[in-house]
Enzyme design. Structure first.
Site, PDB file in Angstrom:
ATOM      1  CE1 TYR A  68      14.025   1.712  -3.880  1.00 52.97           C
ATOM      2  CE2 TYR A  68      13.439   3.179  -5.683  1.00 52.97           C
ATOM      3  CZ  TYR A  68      13.427   2.878  -4.339  1.00 52.97           C
ATOM      4  OH  TYR A  68      12.803   3.716  -3.448  1.00 52.97           O
ATOM      5  CG  PHE A 213       2.611   2.189   0.316  1.00 53.31           C
ATOM      6  CD1 PHE A 213       2.383   1.446  -0.832  1.00 53.31           C
ATOM      7  CD2 PHE A 213       1.997   1.790   1.490  1.00 53.31           C
ATOM      8  CE1 PHE A 213       1.554   0.342  -0.813  1.00 53.31           C
ATOM      9  CE2 PHE A 213       1.160   0.686   1.531  1.00 53.31           C
ATOM     10  CZ  PHE A 213       0.953  -0.041   0.368  1.00 53.31           C
ATOM     11  N   PRO A 214       2.021   6.048  -1.929  1.00 53.71           N
ATOM     12  CG  PRO A 214       2.094   7.197  -3.971  1.00 53.71           C
ATOM     13  CD  PRO A 214       2.793   6.130  -3.179  1.00 53.71           C
TER      14      PRO A 214
END
Length: 288
Positions: A68, A213-214
């Site tokens: 990231y 990606f909840p």
């Protein structure tokens, strides 16, 4: 909906690997970087505020990765929260390389994974990483070589527990023959439950399931849609309902919604205090 100073505590707790206690609603630090998960954020000071506010709200589980930025997210975490509180667990990952914005390529060579672990330790300011996850299995390298190196790092005290990301049930079982696995991080949300079999496997074996990606409510949140009707009755947003549904779905579920703004963070964490009735839970499940 009740409110408190530390709403994340309402999500309940889970012990990763049987000994790392976290509050179940965590924070995913991918969005703290620049566009395409590449480079520095537009507002680094806001990124630091988001991380500090997450802990103030009761979040004790932060998930990041070396890729990231690369490393931007890890260094922001160190800037914001080091020296770390005793109850904060930071999970990171290695195994995806970056050559530009939006570009991700698996590399699982043992020497590379070792290098990335050493760099993550330095960038995070840690002596040992609580949960170290293989970001992707590299099909070009034997799985025993990839996980064998992580097992060596664990033996050396540089990592405490090993997790996997984006794997099938078969891959989890193959991995567990090589070294103990305590967590799985797969794509999963109210609208996309293609990893249902993996979640059920994690439940049976008491492995933490970390859905990335909840929120992903999409068409479900349209005006007049299923989330909209329940949302109106609760005074909760569709995103909060999606997170509340995940927390209710399984005791091994550790959602890690991410954001780069304090306001959005506060809204997400407040989802831990949303209590769904049985009928609402079923309605949301069927709507998707």
């Amino acid at each position: 909906m009740a409110t408190s100073d530390q709403p994340a505590k309402a999500s309940g707790s889970y012990r990763i690997g049987g000994d790392l206690r976290v509050d179940r609603l965590g924070y995913g630090a991918m969005q703290l970087t620049g566009p395409g998960v590449w480079g520095d954020p537009k507002d680094p000071a806001e990124a630091v505020r988001v991380l500090r506010r997450a802990y103030e709200l009761g979040v004790t589980f932060i998930d990041t990765a070396d890729s990231y930025g690369p490393f931007v997210s890890e260094m922001l975490i160190k800037e914001a929260l080091h020296p770390y509180p005793d109850d904060l667990v930071i999970a990171t990952k290695a195994g995806l390389t970056r050559s530009g914005p939006g570009d991700w390529r698996p590399v699982g060579r043992p020497e590379y994974l070792r290098q990335q672990c050493e760099l993550s330790l330095r960038h995070l300011g840690l002596d040992a990483i609580g949960l170290y996850q293989l970001h992707r299995i590299d099909e070009k390298v034997p799985l025993a070589d990839q996980l064998g190196e992580l097992a060596l790092l664990k033996q050396e005290g540089k990592i405490r527990h090993i997790g996997l990301s984006e794997v099938s049930v078969e891959q989890i079982e193959a991995a567990r023959k090589i070294t103990p696995i305590v967590s799985v991080q797969n794509l999963y949300n109210l609208a996309d439950r293609s990893a249902e079999d993996v979640l059920e496997h994690c439940e049976r074996n008491d492995l933490a399931f970390i859905p990335w990606f909840p929120i992903a409510t999409g068409n479900l949140a349209r005006p007049g849609g299923p989330l909209d009707a329940i949302s109106t009755g609760h005074g909760a947003s569709p995103a909060q309902l999606a997170l509340a549904w995940l927390l209710r779905r399984s005791p091994v579920m550790l959602p890690i919604p991410g954001t780069s703004s304090v306001g959005h963070l506060e809204e997400n964490v407040a989802a831990a205090e949303v209590e769904l009735t049985d009928d609402e839970y079923e309605a949301l499940a069927k709507a998707a």
